[in-house]
Design a protein around this motif. Structure first.
Motif, mmCIF file in Angstrom:
data_model
loop_
_atom_site.group_PDB
_atom_site.id
_atom_site.type_symbol
_atom_site.label_atom_id
_atom_site.label_comp_id
_atom_site.label_asym_id
_atom_site.label_seq_id
_atom_site.Cartn_x
_atom_site.Cartn_y
_atom_site.Cartn_z
ATOM 1 N N ILE A 116 0.841 -1.207 0.000
ATOM 2 C CA ILE A 116 0.000 0.000 0.000
ATOM 3 C C ILE A 116 0.874 1.256 0.000
ATOM 4 O O ILE A 116 0.622 2.205 -0.753
ATOM 5 N N LEU A 117 1.895 1.262 0.857
ATOM 6 C CA LEU A 117 2.758 2.445 0.955
ATOM 7 C C LEU A 117 3.504 2.701 -0.352
ATOM 8 O O LEU A 117 3.628 3.842 -0.789
ATOM 9 N N LYS A 118 3.975 1.629 -0.990
ATOM 10 C CA LYS A 118 4.661 1.785 -2.282
ATOM 11 C C LYS A 118 3.701 2.311 -3.341
ATOM 12 O O LYS A 118 4.037 3.196 -4.120
ATOM 13 N N ALA A 119 2.496 1.752 -3.367
ATOM 14 C CA ALA A 119 1.505 2.155 -4.374
ATOM 15 C C ALA A 119 1.111 3.625 -4.218
ATOM 16 O O ALA A 119 0.836 4.304 -5.204
ATOM 17 N N ARG A 120 1.095 4.095 -3.002
ATOM 18 C CA ARG A 120 0.693 5.480 -2.739
ATOM 19 C C ARG A 120 1.884 6.428 -2.644
ATOM 20 O O ARG A 120 1.726 7.589 -2.326
ATOM 21 N N ASN A 121 3.078 5.899 -2.895
ATOM 22 C CA ASN A 121 4.300 6.697 -2.820
ATOM 23 C C ASN A 121 4.487 7.369 -1.455
ATOM 24 O O ASN A 121 4.841 8.534 -1.358
ATOM 25 N N LEU A 122 4.201 6.620 -0.402
ATOM 26 C CA LEU A 122 4.318 7.137 0.963
ATOM 27 C C LEU A 122 5.580 6.599 1.625
ATOM 28 O O LEU A 122 6.094 5.547 1.233
ATOM 29 N N PRO A 123 6.072 7.284 2.655
ATOM 30 C CA PRO A 123 7.244 6.789 3.387
ATOM 31 C C PRO A 123 6.937 5.441 4.050
ATOM 32 O O PRO A 123 5.787 5.137 4.357
ATOM 33 N N ASP A 124 7.982 4.671 4.289
ATOM 34 C CA ASP A 124 7.859 3.337 4.872
ATOM 35 C C ASP A 124 7.682 3.425 6.395
ATOM 36 O O ASP A 124 8.409 2.813 7.153
ATOM 37 N N THR A 125 6.735 4.211 6.856
ATOM 38 C CA THR A 125 6.482 4.351 8.284
ATOM 39 C C THR A 125 5.032 4.010 8.556
ATOM 40 O O THR A 125 4.132 4.464 7.858
ATOM 41 N N VAL A 126 4.821 3.203 9.585
ATOM 42 C CA VAL A 126 3.478 2.749 9.913
ATOM 43 C C VAL A 126 3.285 2.780 11.427
ATOM 44 O O VAL A 126 4.236 2.689 12.182
ATOM 45 N N LYS A 127 2.021 2.927 11.813
ATOM 46 C CA LYS A 127 1.630 2.800 13.219
ATOM 47 C C LYS A 127 0.679 1.619 13.303
ATOM 48 O O LYS A 127 -0.247 1.514 12.506
ATOM 49 N N LEU A 128 0.929 0.729 14.253
ATOM 50 C CA LEU A 128 0.052 -0.415 14.446
ATOM 51 C C LEU A 128 -0.130 -0.628 15.939
ATOM 52 O O LEU A 128 0.843 -0.566 16.700
ATOM 53 N N THR A 129 -1.366 -0.883 16.345
ATOM 54 C CA THR A 129 -1.672 -1.162 17.742
ATOM 55 C C THR A 129 -2.113 -2.609 17.870
ATOM 56 O O THR A 129 -3.008 -3.056 17.156
ATOM 57 N N VAL A 130 -1.456 -3.320 18.785
ATOM 58 C CA VAL A 130 -1.804 -4.700 19.082
ATOM 59 C C VAL A 130 -2.131 -4.768 20.572
ATOM 60 O O VAL A 130 -1.391 -4.238 21.390
ATOM 61 N N VAL A 131 -3.239 -5.393 20.907
ATOM 62 C CA VAL A 131 -3.624 -5.587 22.300
ATOM 63 C C VAL A 131 -3.432 -7.059 22.612
ATOM 64 O O VAL A 131 -3.968 -7.918 21.904
ATOM 65 N N ILE A 132 -2.636 -7.345 23.647
ATOM 66 C CA ILE A 132 -2.437 -8.748 24.025
ATOM 67 C C ILE A 132 -3.092 -9.018 25.371
ATOM 68 O O ILE A 132 -3.125 -8.161 26.246
ATOM 69 N N GLU A 133 -3.613 -10.228 25.483
ATOM 70 C CA GLU A 133 -4.202 -10.680 26.734
ATOM 71 C C GLU A 133 -3.178 -11.595 27.403
ATOM 72 O O GLU A 133 -2.741 -12.580 26.810
ATOM 73 N N GLU A 134 -2.809 -11.266 28.621
ATOM 74 C CA GLU A 134 -1.826 -12.073 29.331
ATOM 75 C C GLU A 134 -2.452 -13.370 29.830
ATOM 76 O O GLU A 134 -3.621 -13.393 30.215
#
Length: 167
Positions: A116-134
């Motif tokens: 997606i980032l390559k197709a949109r010519n965007l920088p290779d920076t992403v934010k992702l949130t993962v919630v883990i259950e202990e």
């Protein structure tokens, strides 16, 4: 590894149940604003959630798009060049019984984001949130990643380390 921040998060299972949402999987794409909802009217999935869900399913991952039993949570479409990923909940059973599934899921998401980032010519920076259950305490923690989409795959090691610390 790029920037990672770990904070407390609401009990996903209890919160979903209190809002009448059906949590049926150990890998769940959460709607925007899930932790703060007081009524279903406030929920919306990120525009890319359905696509990520389909890609995870195609890779053999039992993933769920969190929904109500009698109606769908709508998707929100924003006019933005940025890619906004859904928040991913990882249940304790998945982390303990099939930690490789997390790696596969992150590989799928990472590959998709990179394309997606390559197709949109965007920088290779992403934010992702993962919630883990202990496993032991059943408390949930939010892991926020910000960095290179290519290095997102390394997040599995962090999630497994957090899970191992909670045993």
């Amino acid at each position: 590894m790029d920037g990672i921040e770990v904070t407390e998060y609401v009990d996903v299972r209890r919160h979903a149940e209190s809002q009448g949402l059906c949590l049926t999987s150990e890998l769940v794409l959460l709607p925007r604003g899930f932790e703060a909802i007081a009524s279903g009217a406030e929920l919306a999935h990120e525009a890319e959630a359905a696509t990520v869900h389909k890609l995870l399913k195609a890779a053999g991952i039992d993933a769920q798009l969190l929904q109500y039993p009698d109606r769908r949570v709508p998707s929100v479409i924003e006019r933005s060049a940025a890619w906004i990923p859904p928040t991913v909940f990882v249940g304790s059973m998945l982390l303990t019984q099939n930690p490789h599934a997390i790696q596969i899921a992150l590989n799928v998401i990472s590959s998709y984001i990179t394309d997606i980032l390559k197709a949109r010519n965007l920088p290779d920076t992403v934010k992702l949130t993962v919630v883990i259950e202990e496993t032991k305490s059943k408390r949930c923690r939010r892991v926020e990643y910000e960095g290179s989409a290519c290095k997102l795959k390394e997040l599995a090691e962090v999630l497994n380390a957090l899970q191992n610390d909670s045993r």
